[in-house]
Design a protein around this motif. Structure first.
Motif, PDB file in Angstrom:
ATOM      1  N   VAL A 219       4.864  -7.418  35.352  1.00  0.00           N
ATOM      2  CA  VAL A 219       5.795  -7.986  36.151  1.00  0.00           C
ATOM      3  C   VAL A 219       6.600  -8.968  35.174  1.00  0.00           C
ATOM      4  O   VAL A 219       7.867  -9.250  35.477  1.00  0.00           O
ATOM      5  N   ARG A 220       5.754  -9.862  34.539  1.00  0.00           N
ATOM      6  CA  ARG A 220       6.523 -10.967  33.762  1.00  0.00           C
ATOM      7  C   ARG A 220       7.514 -10.185  32.562  1.00  0.00           C
ATOM      8  O   ARG A 220       8.711 -10.769  32.366  1.00  0.00           O
ATOM      9  N   SER A 221       7.250  -9.091  32.140  1.00  0.00           N
ATOM     10  CA  SER A 221       8.044  -8.313  31.251  1.00  0.00           C
ATOM     11  C   SER A 221       9.098  -7.621  31.672  1.00  0.00           C
ATOM     12  O   SER A 221      10.288  -8.191  31.215  1.00  0.00           O
ATOM     13  N   ALA A 222       8.980  -7.295  33.037  1.00  0.00           N
ATOM     14  CA  ALA A 222      10.118  -6.548  33.627  1.00  0.00           C
ATOM     15  C   ALA A 222      11.214  -7.483  34.276  1.00  0.00           C
ATOM     16  O   ALA A 222      12.479  -7.534  34.072  1.00  0.00           O
ATOM     17  N   ILE A 223      10.752  -8.923  34.802  1.00  0.00           N
ATOM     18  CA  ILE A 223      11.611 -10.056  35.119  1.00  0.00           C
ATOM     19  C   ILE A 223      12.259 -10.345  33.768  1.00  0.00           C
ATOM     20  O   ILE A 223      13.691 -10.738  33.599  1.00  0.00           O
ATOM     21  N   GLY A 224      11.473 -10.678  32.611  1.00  0.00           N
ATOM     22  CA  GLY A 224      12.169 -11.381  31.210  1.00  0.00           C
ATOM     23  C   GLY A 224      13.225 -10.399  30.975  1.00  0.00           C
ATOM     24  O   GLY A 224      14.204 -10.913  30.263  1.00  0.00           O
ATOM     25  N   ALA A 229      18.905  -9.331  29.637  1.00  0.00           N
ATOM     26  CA  ALA A 229      19.973  -8.407  29.759  1.00  0.00           C
ATOM     27  C   ALA A 229      21.302  -9.005  30.538  1.00  0.00           C
ATOM     28  O   ALA A 229      22.219  -8.344  30.117  1.00  0.00           O
ATOM     29  N   ASP A 230      20.932  -9.977  31.332  1.00  0.00           N
ATOM     30  CA  ASP A 230      21.992 -10.557  32.140  1.00  0.00           C
ATOM     31  C   ASP A 230      21.760 -12.181  32.301  1.00  0.00           C
ATOM     32  O   ASP A 230      21.276 -12.465  33.053  1.00  0.00           O
ATOM     33  N   SER A 231      22.560 -12.753  31.293  1.00  0.00           N
ATOM     34  CA  SER A 231      22.661 -14.133  31.552  1.00  0.00           C
ATOM     35  C   SER A 231      23.197 -14.852  32.704  1.00  0.00           C
ATOM     36  O   SER A 231      23.084 -16.021  32.768  1.00  0.00           O
ATOM     37  N   SER A 232      23.933 -14.023  33.478  1.00  0.00           N
ATOM     38  CA  SER A 232      24.509 -14.535  34.816  1.00  0.00           C
ATOM     39  C   SER A 232      23.737 -14.787  35.878  1.00  0.00           C
ATOM     40  O   SER A 232      24.138 -15.372  36.742  1.00  0.00           O
ATOM     41  N   ILE A 233      22.597 -14.163  35.700  1.00  0.00           N
ATOM     42  CA  ILE A 233      21.441 -14.370  36.813  1.00  0.00           C
ATOM     43  C   ILE A 233      21.141 -15.665  36.706  1.00  0.00           C
ATOM     44  O   ILE A 233      20.570 -16.273  35.965  1.00  0.00           O
ATOM     45  N   ASP A 234      21.467 -16.357  37.900  1.00  0.00           N
ATOM     46  CA  ASP A 234      21.058 -17.876  38.038  1.00  0.00           C
ATOM     47  C   ASP A 234      19.898 -18.087  39.133  1.00  0.00           C
ATOM     48  O   ASP A 234      19.282 -19.341  39.198  1.00  0.00           O
ATOM     49  N   THR A 235      19.430 -16.900  39.744  1.00  0.00           N
ATOM     50  CA  THR A 235      18.075 -17.275  40.718  1.00  0.00           C
ATOM     51  C   THR A 235      17.239 -15.956  40.620  1.00  0.00           C
ATOM     52  O   THR A 235      17.722 -14.939  40.517  1.00  0.00           O
ATOM     53  N   ALA A 254      12.388 -15.562  28.173  1.00  0.00           N
ATOM     54  CA  ALA A 254      14.097 -14.989  28.131  1.00  0.00           C
ATOM     55  C   ALA A 254      14.831 -16.188  27.735  1.00  0.00           C
ATOM     56  O   ALA A 254      16.114 -16.037  27.492  1.00  0.00           O
ATOM     57  N   GLY A 255      14.679 -17.287  27.747  1.00  0.00           N
ATOM     58  CA  GLY A 255      15.516 -18.636  27.533  1.00  0.00           C
ATOM     59  C   GLY A 255      16.386 -18.769  28.824  1.00  0.00           C
ATOM     60  O   GLY A 255      17.628 -19.177  28.471  1.00  0.00           O
ATOM     61  N   SER A 256      15.957 -18.207  29.840  1.00  0.00           N
ATOM     62  CA  SER A 256      17.072 -18.415  31.073  1.00  0.00           C
ATOM     63  C   SER A 256      16.703 -19.763  31.774  1.00  0.00           C
ATOM     64  O   SER A 256      15.577 -20.309  31.756  1.00  0.00           O
ATOM     65  N   LYS A 257      17.965 -20.119  32.265  1.00  0.00           N
ATOM     66  CA  LYS A 257      17.992 -21.254  33.277  1.00  0.00           C
ATOM     67  C   LYS A 257      17.894 -21.005  34.631  1.00  0.00           C
ATOM     68  O   LYS A 257      18.160 -22.011  35.526  1.00  0.00           O
TER      69      LYS A 257
END
Length: 337
Positions: A219-224, A229-235, A254-257
């Motif tokens: 689960v963690r890997s798939a979300i990451g 792959a898409d830095s525009s995802i904000d939620t 993923a270094g995502s915010k």
């Protein structure tokens, strides 16, 4: 029904305080500790009635070690202790096996069956067999749309479409633009309804992501991977409390915010809301679902009472944010929220 907005509409844990219940906390991992905690909680209950000792069975679609269902079961067992009920619990996340467990309860000639309808097609015939045997059925948690059609007395839980719509509205209010809805159980119609409801109200873009819910590293890997792959995802919206933590870790990997939001509440979620790691949670009050289902059966057997007037008895949704989390944290720690 009126649309549910942000903020807590009612704090269901007041029910617990009013009854003077002091419960041992349930284990977040299930197993023997959770079983011991449930037994200890039920032992603290004292029958408040002298009605016959009826037997009620609850058959859920829970997998093993699911902390959400520990809470549902705790509520049911506490109500059973109060109502002088012999309570039988069984579960399987496989639809056909869940149907066989309903058949087992029928063979035992129980006085009522509480059942979840996460996979309604697999349960329809079993529910019909119960009714043919003269055993009333109450559905709980999943299956609000099918409950009346299947002949159940009532449904106790949240309307999953309404809950999803509340999420979509909340995302709009929080200024989100692109969201992932994480589905962790294939074939669960309630989960599909949650994501569909959210998408129908969300003004931004929402995409479903199916993951293998029984494998948390996956689960963690798939979300990451999706966030990378898409830095525009904000939620990211998860559909169960245990998956919120996996999403938080995936975002860090993923270094995502992206903001992480979730359905359902537990102690870890309450803590994450309090410190701002999570944006909001959707609480459907699982303790109340279990408690109310057993109590409704007792009322039906004792006095032919019914609630809902042909509509579901709603226990949610409640949108819980950082502001409300501290008020619920103690309840979550003891395993009743």
């Amino acid at each position: 029904m009126a649309r549910v907005g942000t903020g807590v509409r009612a704090v269901g844990a007041v029910l617990v305080a009013a009854l003077g219940i002091s419960l041992a906390g349930c284990s977040s991992t299930g197993g023997k500790r959770a079983e011991d905690a449930r037994k200890a909680a039920a032992a603290q209950g004292k029958a408040a009635v002298n009605t016959p000792r009826w037997t009620f069975a609850m058959v859920t679609h829970s997998g093993e070690g699911d902390s959400f269902w520990d809470i549902v079961r705790s509520g049911a067992e506490q109500a059973a202790a109060k109502d002088n009920i012999n309570f039988l619990y069984s579960n399987s996340d496989e639809g056909q096996q869940q149907a066989r467990l309903v058949d087992t309860a029928i063979d035992k000639k129980v006085d009522g069956i509480v059942v979840t309808l996460a996979k309604p097609d697999a349960l329809k015939a079993a529910v019909a067999r119960a009714e043919k045997a003269g055993i009333p059925v109450i559905t709980v948690n999943s299956g609000s749309a099918e409950s009346k059609e299947f002949g159940a007395l009532t449904h106790v839980g949240q309307d999953e479409t309404i809950a999803g719509e509340a999420v979509g509205d909340t995302l709009n209010e929080r200024g989100r633009h692109k969201a992932l809805c994480i589905l962790h159980e294939q074939g669960n119609v309630g989960h599909e309804q949650r994501c569909a409801g959210a998408k129908s109200r969300f003004k931004g873009e929402m995409e479903n992501l199916y993951v293998e819910g029984t494998n948390m590293p996956s689960v963690r890997s798939a979300i990451g991977a999706k966030l990378q792959a898409d830095s525009s995802i904000d939620t990211v919206v998860t559909l169960g409390a245990p998956f919120a933590d996996a999403a938080i870790q995936a975002g860090r990997d993923a270094g995502s915010k992206a903001e992480i939001d979730t359905f359902d509440l537990n102690a870890k979620v309450a803590g994450a809301l309090k410190d701002g790691t999570l944006g909001f949670a959707v609480d459907q009050q699982p303790y109340l679902q279990g408690y109310q289902a057993v109590d409704l059966f007792w009322l039906y057997k004792y006095n032919a009472n019914a609630l809902g007037g042909g509509r579901p008895v709603l226990t949610g949704p409640q949108i819980i944010t950082k502001d409300q989390a501290p008020a619920l944290e103690d309840y979550a720690k003891r395993g009743t929220r």
